[in-house]
Design an enzyme around this catalytic site. Structure first.
Site, short mmCIF file in Angstrom:
data_model
loop_
_atom_site.label_atom_id
_atom_site.label_comp_id
_atom_site.label_asym_id
_atom_site.label_seq_id
_atom_site.Cartn_x
_atom_site.Cartn_y
_atom_site.Cartn_z
N ASP A 231 0.81 -1.22 0.00
CA ASP A 231 0.00 0.00 0.00
C ASP A 231 0.84 1.27 0.00
O ASP A 231 2.06 1.24 0.23
CB ASP A 231 -0.95 0.00 1.20
CG ASP A 231 -0.31 -0.60 2.47
OD1 ASP A 231 0.92 -0.55 2.60
OD2 ASP A 231 -1.05 -1.12 3.32
N ASN B 123 -7.38 -3.58 14.28
CA ASN B 123 -8.77 -3.89 13.93
C ASN B 123 -8.87 -5.07 12.96
O ASN B 123 -9.92 -5.31 12.38
CB ASN B 123 -9.46 -2.66 13.32
CG ASN B 123 -8.77 -2.18 12.04
OD1 ASN B 123 -7.84 -2.82 11.56
ND2 ASN B 123 -9.23 -1.08 11.49
N HIS C 232 -7.17 -5.40 10.08
CA HIS C 232 -6.93 -5.12 8.65
C HIS C 232 -5.63 -5.77 8.16
O HIS C 232 -4.69 -5.98 8.93
CB HIS C 232 -6.98 -3.62 8.33
CG HIS C 232 -5.83 -2.81 8.79
ND1 HIS C 232 -5.93 -1.48 9.14
CD2 HIS C 232 -4.50 -3.10 8.94
CE1 HIS C 232 -4.75 -1.01 9.48
NE2 HIS C 232 -3.86 -1.97 9.37
N GLU D 38 -9.68 -2.38 5.41
CA GLU D 38 -10.29 -2.19 6.73
C GLU D 38 -11.49 -3.12 6.89
O GLU D 38 -12.00 -3.65 5.89
CB GLU D 38 -10.75 -0.73 6.85
CG GLU D 38 -9.64 0.30 6.70
CD GLU D 38 -8.71 0.39 7.91
OE1 GLU D 38 -8.56 -0.60 8.64
OE2 GLU D 38 -8.11 1.46 8.12
C1 F6R Z 1 1.42 -1.72 6.13
C2 F6R Z 1 0.14 -2.38 6.19
C3 F6R Z 1 -0.65 -2.48 7.46
C4 F6R Z 1 0.20 -2.82 8.69
C5 F6R Z 1 -0.69 -2.84 9.93
C6 F6R Z 1 0.11 -3.11 11.19
O1 F6R Z 1 1.96 -1.77 4.82
O2 F6R Z 1 -0.29 -2.80 5.19
O3 F6R Z 1 -1.64 -3.45 7.29
O4 F6R Z 1 0.80 -4.06 8.51
O5 F6R Z 1 -1.34 -1.62 10.07
O6 F6R Z 1 0.96 -2.03 11.43
P1 F6R Z 1 2.08 -2.09 12.56
O7 F6R Z 1 3.02 -3.14 12.16
O8 F6R Z 1 2.68 -0.72 12.55
O9 F6R Z 1 1.36 -2.41 13.83
#
Ligand code: F6R
Length: 261
Positions: free
Chosen positions: A67, A136, A138, A143
């Site tokens: 992303d 959450n 995702h 989401e």
């Molecule tokens: C990042 C992504 C998100 C993260 C998720 C966890 O490229 O796609 O899905 O993997 O938000 O983020 P952290 O590792 O910062 O807790």
């Protein structure tokens, strides 16, 4: 789904990096799907160490990130392009020309999303997709309520995600609420998936993903349908799993069998 429960963040990072290293050693031109965020940072450090010690080379790999924020230029310090350059790409022998991240400045986002999907297809599909998980549930920026069949597209980030990622931005700095993300359907086409989660904040999401019903309310629960998905957790993230002891026992038996061969 293989569930690997390890003691701490370092063990998770080392295990994850070894999985990636094995993939690259098996096929030097592997196509890797990569993630940003805090979770993969120790793993990326392990990969940097492996490249520095000549244990592996990433020279021929092709990468696709999950992303990118919409509205951030690649050189913006909080763009995912900057993040990847800083933490992995510029610290290894990876060829920057082989690294792909959705275009956060695209005028025609629909076309940019389509192009991204086609680029993955042209590269032969993703061999190993690394994922983190949001508090959450995702994956990527898919989401809760995202279609489980979704493709690369623009998503509106949830309030919770914006809040969770605020720590990366300075006070008062523009923080995007929109992102281009690979879809859940796109992620599920990877030949293998490695999801890592560490820390107490992830306990509930991990429980829903691994043991909850398959549901768009927890996008990561789709991994239950993947034929080759591994979830690597530290003790804290795994602490609410009902079948925790069983997962540990399976790994113990797996290691015992491997040693016997
Ligand atoms: C990042 C992504 C998100 C993260 C998720 C966890 O490229 O796609 O899905 O993997 O938000 O983020 P952290 O590792 O910062 O807790």
């Amino acid at each position: 789904m293989r569930v690997v429960v390890l003691e701490n963040v370092n063990d998770v990072a080392e295990f994850g990096a070894k999985q990636i290293a094995n993939q690259v050693m098996k096929q030097s031109s592997s196509v890797l799907g990569l993630a940003t965020g805090s979770s993969p940072l120790p793993l990326y450090q392990c990969l940097v160490d492996m490249v520095e010690s000549n244990t592996i080379s990433l020279r021929d790999v092709v990468t696709f990130n999950l992303d990118e924020y919409l509205g951030l230029a690649p050189e913006h310090p909080q763009s995912y392009r900057s993040f990847m350059n800083r933490h992995l790409f510029e610290r290894t022998d990876i060829d920057l020309a082989n690294t792909n991240i959705p275009n956060g400045l695209a005028d025609n986002t629909e076309q940019a999303c389509l192009d991204y999907e086609q680029a993955i297809e042209r590269a032969g599909g993703i061999d190993l997709q690394l994922l983190g998980i949001g508090n959450n549930g995702h994956i990527g920026f898919n989401e809760p309520s995202s279609s489980l069949a979704s493709r690369t597209r623009v998503k509106t980030l949830s309030k919770e995600t914006v809040e969770a990622n605020r720590r990366f931005f300075k006070a008062g700095e523009f923080q995007p609420h929109l992102a281009i993300t690979m879809g859940i359907g796109s992620i599920m086409e990877a030949k293998s998936i490695l999801m890592i989660a560490t820390g107490e904040a992830k306990t509930e999401a991990v429980k829903a993903a691994v043991e909850g019903p398959l549901s768009a309310s927890c996008p990561a629960s789709i991994l239950q349908m993947h034929p080759n998905a591994t979830v690597v957790l530290d003790r804290a993230a795994a602490s609410q799993l009902t079948e925790l002891e069983y997962y540990v026992y399976i790994e113990h038996e797996r290691n015992r069998l491997a040693e016997a061969v």
